[in-house]
Write a protein that holds these residues in place. Sequence first.
Motif, PDB file in Angstrom:
ATOM      1  N   TYR A  26      58.068  36.347  42.719  1.00 63.58           N
ATOM      2  CA  TYR A  26      57.470  37.654  42.421  1.00 63.58           C
ATOM      3  C   TYR A  26      55.980  37.504  42.085  1.00 63.58           C
ATOM      4  CZ  TYR A  26      57.061  42.370  40.499  1.00 63.58           C
ATOM      5  OH  TYR A  26      56.696  43.667  40.264  1.00 63.58           O
ATOM      6  N   LEU A  27      55.648  36.454  41.333  1.00 70.80           N
ATOM      7  CA  LEU A  27      54.259  36.226  40.979  1.00 70.80           C
ATOM      8  C   LEU A  27      53.405  35.934  42.205  1.00 70.80           C
ATOM      9  CD1 LEU A  27      54.573  34.061  37.729  1.00 70.80           C
ATOM     10  CD2 LEU A  27      53.540  36.319  37.904  1.00 70.80           C
ATOM     11  N   ARG A  28      53.893  35.066  43.067  1.00 75.27           N
ATOM     12  CA  ARG A  28      53.106  34.706  44.250  1.00 75.27           C
ATOM     13  C   ARG A  28      52.968  35.885  45.198  1.00 75.27           C
ATOM     14  NH1 ARG A  28      51.366  29.817  44.301  1.00 75.27           N
ATOM     15  NH2 ARG A  28      52.418  28.098  43.222  1.00 75.27           N
ATOM     16  N   LEU A  29      53.965  36.730  45.207  1.00 80.61           N
ATOM     17  CA  LEU A  29      53.938  37.886  46.109  1.00 80.61           C
ATOM     18  C   LEU A  29      53.015  38.979  45.586  1.00 80.61           C
ATOM     19  CD1 LEU A  29      55.152  39.269  48.647  1.00 80.61           C
ATOM     20  CD2 LEU A  29      56.928  40.200  47.144  1.00 80.61           C
ATOM     21  N   ARG A  30      53.112  39.258  44.285  1.00 81.66           N
ATOM     22  CA  ARG A  30      52.394  40.406  43.719  1.00 81.66           C
ATOM     23  C   ARG A  30      51.190  40.030  42.856  1.00 81.66           C
ATOM     24  NH1 ARG A  30      55.779  44.971  43.351  1.00 81.66           N
ATOM     25  NH2 ARG A  30      57.122  45.003  45.192  1.00 81.66           N
ATOM     26  N   TYR A  31      51.278  38.917  42.162  1.00 83.51           N
ATOM     27  CA  TYR A  31      50.259  38.596  41.163  1.00 83.51           C
ATOM     28  C   TYR A  31      49.767  37.164  41.325  1.00 83.51           C
ATOM     29  CZ  TYR A  31      52.317  42.803  39.248  1.00 83.51           C
ATOM     30  OH  TYR A  31      52.791  44.077  39.104  1.00 83.51           O
ATOM     31  N   SER A  32      49.218  36.891  42.479  1.00 85.53           N
ATOM     32  CA  SER A  32      48.774  35.518  42.779  1.00 85.53           C
ATOM     33  C   SER A  32      47.612  35.091  41.887  1.00 85.53           C
ATOM     34  CB  SER A  32      48.364  35.402  44.254  1.00 85.53           C
ATOM     35  OG  SER A  32      47.330  36.332  44.552  1.00 85.53           O
ATOM     36  N   ASP A  33      46.789  36.049  41.421  1.00 84.61           N
ATOM     37  CA  ASP A  33      45.670  35.699  40.544  1.00 84.61           C
ATOM     38  C   ASP A  33      46.166  35.038  39.261  1.00 84.61           C
ATOM     39  OD1 ASP A  33      43.668  36.480  42.174  1.00 84.61           O
ATOM     40  OD2 ASP A  33      43.167  38.333  41.125  1.00 84.61           O
ATOM     41  N   LEU A  34      47.266  35.526  38.718  1.00 82.98           N
ATOM     42  CA  LEU A  34      47.810  34.971  37.488  1.00 82.98           C
ATOM     43  C   LEU A  34      48.160  33.503  37.679  1.00 82.98           C
ATOM     44  CD1 LEU A  34      50.403  36.731  35.175  1.00 82.98           C
ATOM     45  CD2 LEU A  34      50.459  34.273  35.565  1.00 82.98           C
ATOM     46  N   VAL A  35      48.839  33.202  38.783  1.00 79.51           N
ATOM     47  CA  VAL A  35      49.253  31.820  39.057  1.00 79.51           C
ATOM     48  C   VAL A  35      48.045  30.942  39.334  1.00 79.51           C
ATOM     49  CG1 VAL A  35      50.590  30.329  40.585  1.00 79.51           C
ATOM     50  CG2 VAL A  35      51.486  32.578  39.941  1.00 79.51           C
ATOM     51  N   GLU A  36      47.132  31.441  40.170  1.00 77.92           N
ATOM     52  CA  GLU A  36      45.978  30.637  40.554  1.00 77.92           C
ATOM     53  C   GLU A  36      45.087  30.319  39.355  1.00 77.92           C
ATOM     54  OE1 GLU A  36      41.889  31.145  43.151  1.00 77.92           O
ATOM     55  OE2 GLU A  36      43.657  32.248  43.805  1.00 77.92           O
ATOM     56  N   LYS A  67      41.386  39.811  30.051  1.00 77.23           N
ATOM     57  CA  LYS A  67      41.155  40.931  29.137  1.00 77.23           C
ATOM     58  C   LYS A  67      41.657  42.268  29.695  1.00 77.23           C
ATOM     59  CE  LYS A  67      38.760  38.845  25.793  1.00 77.23           C
ATOM     60  NZ  LYS A  67      39.246  38.767  24.398  1.00 77.23           N
ATOM     61  N   ARG A  68      41.542  42.452  31.018  1.00 75.85           N
ATOM     62  CA  ARG A  68      41.829  43.776  31.594  1.00 75.85           C
ATOM     63  C   ARG A  68      43.183  43.863  32.299  1.00 75.85           C
ATOM     64  NH1 ARG A  68      36.684  46.544  32.440  1.00 75.85           N
ATOM     65  NH2 ARG A  68      34.971  45.159  31.892  1.00 75.85           N
ATOM     66  N   GLU A  69      43.589  42.760  32.953  1.00 75.35           N
ATOM     67  CA  GLU A  69      44.744  42.860  33.850  1.00 75.35           C
ATOM     68  C   GLU A  69      45.993  42.124  33.379  1.00 75.35           C
ATOM     69  OE1 GLU A  69      44.499  44.872  36.340  1.00 75.35           O
ATOM     70  OE2 GLU A  69      42.351  45.205  36.040  1.00 75.35           O
ATOM     71  N   LEU A  70      45.827  41.054  32.595  1.00 75.36           N
ATOM     72  CA  LEU A  70      46.958  40.171  32.321  1.00 75.36           C
ATOM     73  C   LEU A  70      48.109  40.891  31.627  1.00 75.36           C
ATOM     74  CD1 LEU A  70      48.165  37.366  32.474  1.00 75.36           C
ATOM     75  CD2 LEU A  70      47.040  36.793  30.324  1.00 75.36           C
ATOM     76  N   ARG A  71      47.812  41.642  30.569  1.00 80.01           N
ATOM     77  CA  ARG A  71      48.875  42.339  29.845  1.00 80.01           C
ATOM     78  C   ARG A  71      49.588  43.339  30.760  1.00 80.01           C
ATOM     79  NH1 ARG A  71      52.996  42.423  26.770  1.00 80.01           N
ATOM     80  NH2 ARG A  71      51.910  41.257  25.158  1.00 80.01           N
TER      81      ARG A  71
END
Length: 454
Positions: free
Chosen positions: A387-397, A437-441
Amino acid sequence: MKCLFYIAGDVSNYSTINYELNGQTQNTFFAAHALYNLFKPDKVIALLPDSLVKDNVSDEECYKNLVINRAKELNFAGMEEFMNKVEIRKIPNVGIASAIQCENGAPKKEKNKEGREVLKRLPYNEKRSSIFIFNAIYAIFKDEACDEYLVDLTHGTNVLVSIVMNVGALFNAKFYSAPVMGMPGKDSIVNIVELTDVVQATNDSLMIRSSIENLDERYFKDYSNKLRKLNPTTFKEEEKEVLNRVKGTDVNVVIDFLWNIRNGFTVNVVKSMNDLKNIINQLEEDLEKLKSFYKNWEEHKDFQGETLLVLSDLDSTLKVKDLLIEGNDLEKLNYLLDLYIKASIYDKALSLARELPVAICLNKVGGGTFDDKDEKYKHCNEIVTSYLRLRYSDLVELRNTLMHGGLSTDMKPKVDDKGNITPGKTVTKNKIEDFVKRELRKDFDKIVNFLSSA
């Protein structure tokens, strides 16, 4: 090099008294001269407020002659030799006053209404910012580059004394003041009070607060050794009971708690929250008792000689209450994510946001262990990773970038045979900060919502 700094004052009405410090006495008419004789510094710097004297040629010479003339009036020997060693640095003052008027370095005199000869004065009126004065005095302290600063705060306006004290606190300084109230009799004794411990107490308490706010135990000033030296047996029964408990306060529990947070040992963090609650609740009760003792100090005079107990240290430690919440461990970890974001600890925030969803999933499927041999863990980890790689790759990277110091397959750095490293991709500081600060939560909450509906 040891340097003595003092704020120059109007000595024209001073009388000789005995200045006493640590059992040693010096007879003179102003504190800086006594401190010079007691400590034998390599250098003496007089901070001359521009409100004190006004001369057509040299304010510095005017001030020196003011001191020397008073010494002559008092038949006090040796002051001219001392003033020849004094280096003068003019400092700005602020407020309304009257400056002593000089001409060619000599203080001028005139007759008052009673026919007595007095020093002639000029009106002084200046408006300046406190930061301007702070910077001017800081520049002087910094420029001297002394190994040890001895600072006399006996004279000077409230503004100058406060600013000099705050400037000195940034250097290796010791502070002294000789409290003289009114006109003491000739050869009276005045005790020079050392204020260094007060400045240190302020700095320590501020560092404790900063340590807790920034989730970093390295700023925390461990005062437990001082507390262990307390001797409650000399106090009244009610006082003794409180001091015995305070003496046993183990601030290492707070330090370990912050260490676990800073280093990302999140499981240990939630466990130590429970240990902290009992200690903090008791400390809060004891601090209230101690505050009542000091507020009613006339009834608790035994405390006046106690220097090991600093209330602001205890009070600052109570700031850790802001980091404690109720709830189960997963709820505490969810809250910890916000603490990481607020404290700008980006790598730990990204790492927790990556792994906590797996723990939440394990809770949903009946529990499991973070172990590749555990089927439930493998199932949850695959769901979250996909799910992370599909939708939220920035978080993983970004998490991999920070956790691996840039040496990760996400960044694709190249290493040549000469030992040079060339970045393959660049991730800017602004990108990391903006995302956390803006997106993670928001992204984390979406992942958790997905897991609850999966």
